[in-house]
Enzyme design. Structure first.
Site, PDB file in Angstrom:
ATOM      1  N   SER A  50      -9.398   2.036   2.717  1.00  0.00           N
ATOM      2  CA  SER A  50      -8.429   2.776   1.953  1.00  0.00           C
ATOM      3  C   SER A  50      -7.416   1.891   1.219  1.00  0.00           C
ATOM      4  CB  SER A  50      -7.655   3.717   2.891  1.00  0.00           C
ATOM      5  OG  SER A  50      -6.986   3.006   3.893  1.00  0.00           O
TER       6      SER A  50
ATOM      7  N   SER B 253     -10.189  -0.203   6.817  1.00  0.00           N
ATOM      8  CA  SER B 253      -9.455  -0.153   5.546  1.00  0.00           C
ATOM      9  C   SER B 253      -8.819  -1.459   5.110  1.00  0.00           C
ATOM     10  CB  SER B 253      -8.378   0.936   5.609  1.00  0.00           C
ATOM     11  OG  SER B 253      -8.941   2.215   5.583  1.00  0.00           O
TER      12      SER B 253
ATOM     13  N   LYS C 143       0.849  -1.198   0.000  1.00  0.00           N
ATOM     14  CA  LYS C 143       0.000   0.000   0.000  1.00  0.00           C
ATOM     15  C   LYS C 143       0.885   1.248   0.000  1.00  0.00           C
ATOM     16  CE  LYS C 143      -3.897   1.922   2.636  1.00  0.00           C
ATOM     17  NZ  LYS C 143      -4.812   1.672   3.782  1.00  0.00           N
TER      18      LYS C 143
END
Lengths: 442, 442
Positions: A151, A175, A77
């Site tokens: 996210s 997330s 990420k």
């Protein structure tokens, strides 16, 4: 089978037996990405030549010096530092920013021989619900576009779409678990504090947790071992669900559950029972009704501190939602923040003792299947409580919503019962994936 | 007066009135450092040419664009990222490591126009008691060498020795307050969570706190304002000590107090009373006797997670104390860790409500004056409790030990009563500095 389709466990096995080179494995993943990425758009940074160079270097490592993840590919990420790639946080303030240091998690994975493939799309600073460009791979055009959640948008989509067997995510609200559910894969949020978060963008020290995605629990466990996850006691091996005991927690925001989640939870209960487990409805003590409010207050007050530097440097290039936190537009007092902080702290041992009466709790992962469009990543309403309580959570895929999109459910254990939770998740996942009604078409 | 002798408040005033250029100010500080550093050895990195360049750039900033700290010099503990300087953590693993990004605190200070002077000496990762080479400036040869304390060794010595008016420190055990006491200066550890710690080496997320040093409370407050410290209520201005109410807490490790601290606390009590305040002996509830053990368990269990990457990369270049934490040589279980973590959390609101009955608590800063030698930085026994409780603490100098070295005492307020605490500290500090019996000869 094309190498890109392999589980991490299987790929590792082949690499260890010299039946697959890291380079051949990387080429297969890169070819898959090349064909899919123009539509899915899971990646924020991917430089194939550097991946192949890394792969060739790994192939040259003498067998006896190879680590426990030798050659296995991982997506990261884009809020986590990687020394050989930029980290942009999906923020205009960090466009082209390259901090040449590895986050703690990346240093561990690299030491274990992992192939750090590239950086995956995230919402701004992993802290808003405004989607990046990533599209849910289970609903590509001509189907209507849907969000992969957030996210950790790109990590969820990349694992579901067979770009990588593993990807790292982070969770402050929901997330990790939400993209797990929306993309029909396993997502694991370990106990808070079990893995270092150094070098990953901070939103809230009290809430932020590093986690990861895989397409099987066996793979989740491989990464857990490398990252140092270890229960006090060796977890009991489960042969099946006969005699297992689950607590069903609808929780303080059950009123928000849509048909996909209502159906998934009912079906989950019926399947567990059909396989010989008992499922007990658990009514949490009254104080737990404060959890959504407390979670919001902790997040906002931590955001107020966290984003002050970016705000001072250029608030016009910071999401309004975050600038508002810095300005404390809600007018929340420190006294209210502390009540939230201390209130949550007081419930952590309470939930642990509740969970310890069961093999695991079962609870919603999401409001419903992935919503239409990719402008918003959806709601974390069902996740924030567990994030704040620091318990480990696994999203188990297997169910489907009214539009055929995947819907998962969460299994929860007490803090630092991570290995135990993965044991339970493996057995439960086997049943839900087989009989839950949803199968990946990818 | 030579500019290096000025308080930050006074220097800022002169710079704002164009009576002192940043370059002239920087040159004065650098000259002081040049003459003292060969003996004191407070700095890990200092590159005078770059400092002067920075100063000249600041001098060119148009008046209306100048920040609230314009030109004021700050030393930065070498565990905090600075984009233009290396960050070595006093670790052979990070020799010459340069991560070109500013920690959150540095970004805020830079945006306010501060002159980031250089990096100050620290113990390894701010996490051991093995001293760096820094020597306490109050006992330079031919006097016997003494430690400046740690882990913020260089920051404490540099401020005491007039190299800079400000320096940043960090505290996980007693790493701000102890050097404050040993060097006879003010050290401030604000409420946990009030200032972002992003970009500063992590040891324990639950304990690590950023703080700073100055030679006056007025200066401490200037930095507090810039870094975003703000109570819910505007603190009441104190005219003097008449009618003020203090709680005297000897705490769970009082048996360790040496003559310097016993005397300082007695004298502090007498001075407060002589100036019209009341001082009440406070016996903490029985649970607080667990605090030393709980603090140790939180630190060790967080260290186990934190230093895993360094351990895997090269454990032979990691301090044995830290390698032992990764290996959990104490054999502490997660269950024990959680009992500590939850136990401390349960006492935070308790201590807040105790403190709120007083203007502040007064409690020891250290075991005694700075010990001989600079091999060990001394004991944090009296500090760990307050670090874990997240309360703001100020070290007030003014007393002396049996060898004439400075001894401070701590003032403590409830969480997020930071501005209030600084108000009280200013009045108390005025009395202790004047009548406590110790004066800096530097």
């Amino acid at each position: 089978m094309e190498p890109y389709r392999l589980s991490a466990t299987k790929a590792l096995h082949l690499i260890q037996k010299n039946e697959l080179t890291v380079e051949a494995y990387a080429r297969s993943l890169l070819a898959r990405i090349e064909s899919r990425e123009p539509t899915v758009q899971a990646w924020a940074y991917l430089y194939p030549e550097a991946v192949l160079e890394q792969a060739r270097r790994l192939d040259k490592v003498p067998t006896e010096q190879r680590g426990p993840l030798h050659g296995i590919a991982i997506g990261v990420k884009d809020v986590i530092y990687t020394k050989d790639m930029p980290t942009e946080h999906n923020s205009p303030l960090y466009k082209d920013s390259h901090v040449p240091v590895d986050a703690a998690s990346i240093a561990i994975l690299r030491a274990a021989g992992a192939l750090i493939l590239g950086k995956t799309q995230t919402t701004e600073f992993a802290s808003t619900t405004i989607g990046p460009k990533t599209i849910n791979p289970h609903s590509l055009p001509p189907l209507p576009v849907r969000t992969p959640g957030g996210s950790s948008s790109g990590s969820g989509a990349a694992v579901a779409d067979y770009h990588v067997p593993f990807a790292l995510g982070t969770q402050t609200g929901g997330s990790i678990i939400r993209p797990g559910s929306f993309n029909g894969i396993y997502g694991f949020k370990p106990t808070w504090g079990a893995v270092s978060r150094e070098g990953q963008k901070v939103y809230s020290l009290t809430l932020d947790t590093l986690g990861w995605y895989a397409r099987s629990v066996e793979d989740l466990r491989m990464l857990a071992g490398v990252l140092g996850i270890k229960d006090d006691d060796v977890p009991r091996k489960l042969k099946g669900l006969k005699g297992a005991k689950f607590g069903l927690v609808k929780g303080p925001v059950w009123r928000l559950a849509g048909p996909g989640t209502i159906n998934a939870l009912e079906k989950a209960k019926a399947l567990l029972q059909a396989h010989g487990a008992t499922v007990h409805d658990v009514e949490l003590p009254e104080e737990f009704s404060n959890m959504p409010d407390w979670h919001a207050k902790i997040m906002a007050s931590d955001g107020r501190t966290t984003f002050l530097p970016e705000y001072l440097i250029d608030k016009t290039r910071l999401q309004t939602f975050l600038a508002n936190q810095v300005e404390n537009v809600n007018g929340w007092t420190h006294k209210q923040e502390l009540a939230a902080f201390d209130g949550v702290a007081s419930l952590r041992p309470v939930i642990d003792s509740i969970v310890d009466g069961f093999d695991a709790l079962i609870t919603p992962s999401v409001v419903d299947e992935a919503p239409l469009g990719n402008g918003s990543t959806g709601s974390a309403a069902f996740n924030g409580m567990w994030t704040a309580l620091h318990t480990p959570v696994v999203n188990i895929p297997g169910f489907k919503g009214e539009n055929g999109m995947p819907v998962g459910v969460s299994l929860v254990a007490a803090r630092y019962k991570d290995e135990h939770l993965l044991e339970v998740a493996e057995v439960v996942g086997g049943v839900f994936e087989k009989e839950g009604g949803w199968k990946s078409a990818l």
